[in-house]
Write an enzyme that holds these catalytic residues in place. Structure first.
Site, PDB file in Angstrom:
ATOM      1  N   ASP A  45       0.831  -1.200   0.000  1.00 47.69           N
ATOM      2  CA  ASP A  45       0.000   0.000   0.000  1.00 47.69           C
ATOM      3  C   ASP A  45       0.867   1.252   0.000  1.00 47.69           C
ATOM      4  O   ASP A  45       1.801   1.381   0.794  1.00 47.69           O
ATOM      5  CB  ASP A  45      -0.902   0.024   1.241  1.00 47.69           C
ATOM      6  N   TYR A  50       2.575  10.367   0.337  1.00 50.95           N
ATOM      7  CA  TYR A  50       3.755   9.912   1.068  1.00 50.95           C
ATOM      8  C   TYR A  50       5.032  10.389   0.375  1.00 50.95           C
ATOM      9  O   TYR A  50       5.496   9.798  -0.604  1.00 50.95           O
ATOM     10  CB  TYR A  50       3.771   8.383   1.164  1.00 50.95           C
ATOM     11  N   LYS A  76      -3.783   5.752  -3.427  1.00 48.22           N
ATOM     12  CA  LYS A  76      -4.870   6.587  -2.913  1.00 48.22           C
ATOM     13  C   LYS A  76      -5.160   7.756  -3.846  1.00 48.22           C
ATOM     14  O   LYS A  76      -4.321   8.139  -4.668  1.00 48.22           O
ATOM     15  CB  LYS A  76      -4.520   7.077  -1.501  1.00 48.22           C
TER      16      LYS A  76
END
Length: 324
Positions: A45, A50, A76
């Protein structure tokens, strides 16, 4: 109805490889991902947020070495990256890529986000897309408004992509149970990534969200099984300094584990994974040694007496499932 869920019980969470709190060099990041693969992890993931794209770049570079149909990958949507040579701050990430984060839960932004992630990953398949931080601090009092935008924007886009076979499933990646409950009431998600809300220390998901998920055939990925490190010997809880009551609770749990020759970290991981709606857990790790350690802790024996004593002491709820 059974929805798509990632393989478990142990997955790999990508926030640390976006330079979360500390800078990680390229060789160390690659070593952590390779160690995860060699430990049997097949669910990875990541997210654009990030490190402003850094984590996705690193995941793609490492995972392209393996057959694409041999692992499940999630990223995401909800935050677009816009080029900015000033390297704007993106806390808690340090020295990320030169992009500015722009939250956007609309339909067009979601489609753009998926395309951008393909480019950063260098992979043409994303299995799961999570709508990122739909109740995060950056939304402030606009939570309801942004949820409404996501419901007619991101949720609609991801449902279309799922129906077209572009992705296999979608859901929310959040730190609160409330947006997940509302998503179940108003849409048709497949899986949630819930961080820090189901752990040895804290189980707000147990009473309402998890039963709703079980009824709908929706699974959960548990992020933050160590509660930001407190259950792994650290002093942080929920991304900040741990309050005294949580430190005391952690110490009581550790004492019971030690009395039976068990590691509190094993208990933390295995407790999260024991609930039937939990498909996988994704403890954070920056180095291959920690990845390998998490795999060992996941497989270690925790005597049944530990769970019995934790329940008798009121440290975990009587109704919480525990490892058989």
């Amino acid at each position: 109805m059974a929805h798509f869920a990632p393989p478990g019980p142990l997955g790999f969470g990508g926030a640390p490889l976006g330079n979360m709190f500390d800078v990680v060099d390229e060789a160390t990041a690659e070593g952590a991902l390779v160690a995860a693969w060699e430990s049997g992890v097949r669910f990875f993931d990541t997210a654009p947020h990030y490190g402003s794209g850094l984590s996705e770049h690193r995941f793609g570079a490492a995972l392209r070495a393996y057959p694409r149909d041999a692992f499940v990958l999630s990223t995401k949507v909800g935050r677009l990256l816009k080029g900015d040579p000033s390297h704007p701050d993106n806390p808690p990430f340090i020295d990320g890529l030169p992009f500015r984060i722009e939250p956007d839960y609309g339909y067009d932004a979601t489609m753009r986000s998926i395309e951008d992630s393909y480019q950063r990953l260098g992979l043409a398949q994303i299995d799961i897309a999570f709508v990122h931080d739909l109740a995060a601090d950056h939304l402030g009092d606009a939570w309801d408004e942004q949820f409404a935008i996501a419901r007619t924007g991101a949720f609609k886009a991801l449902t279309e992509l799922r129906e077209q076979g572009v992705i296999k499933g979608w859901g929310l990646g959040v730190n609160l149970t409330e947006p997940c409950i509302r998503a179940l009431e108003q849409s048709d998600p497949d899986v949630f990534l819930l961080a820090g809300r189901y752990s040895l220390l804290n189980q707000p998901a147990l009473d309402r969200l998890f039963p709703m998920c079980a009824e709908r055939g929706v699974h959960v990925v548990v992020g933050g099984p160590y509660n930001s490190g407190l259950l792994a010997g650290g002093r942080n809880y929920d991304y900040q300094d741990a309050p005294a009551d949580m430190i005391a609770k952690r110490d009581r749990i550790a004492t019971i584990c030690e009395a039976h020759g068990a590691d509190i970290r094993s208990a933390a991981l295995q407790f999260c994974a024991a609930h039937p709606v939990v498909a996988a857990i994704i403890p954070g790790a920056k180095k291959k040694e920690r990845v390998e350690e998490n795999a060992r802790l996941m497989a270690a024996t925790v005597p049944p007496a530990v769970w019995q004593e934790l329940k008798a002491a009121g440290l975990i709820p009587d109704g919480a499932p525990v490892p058989a």
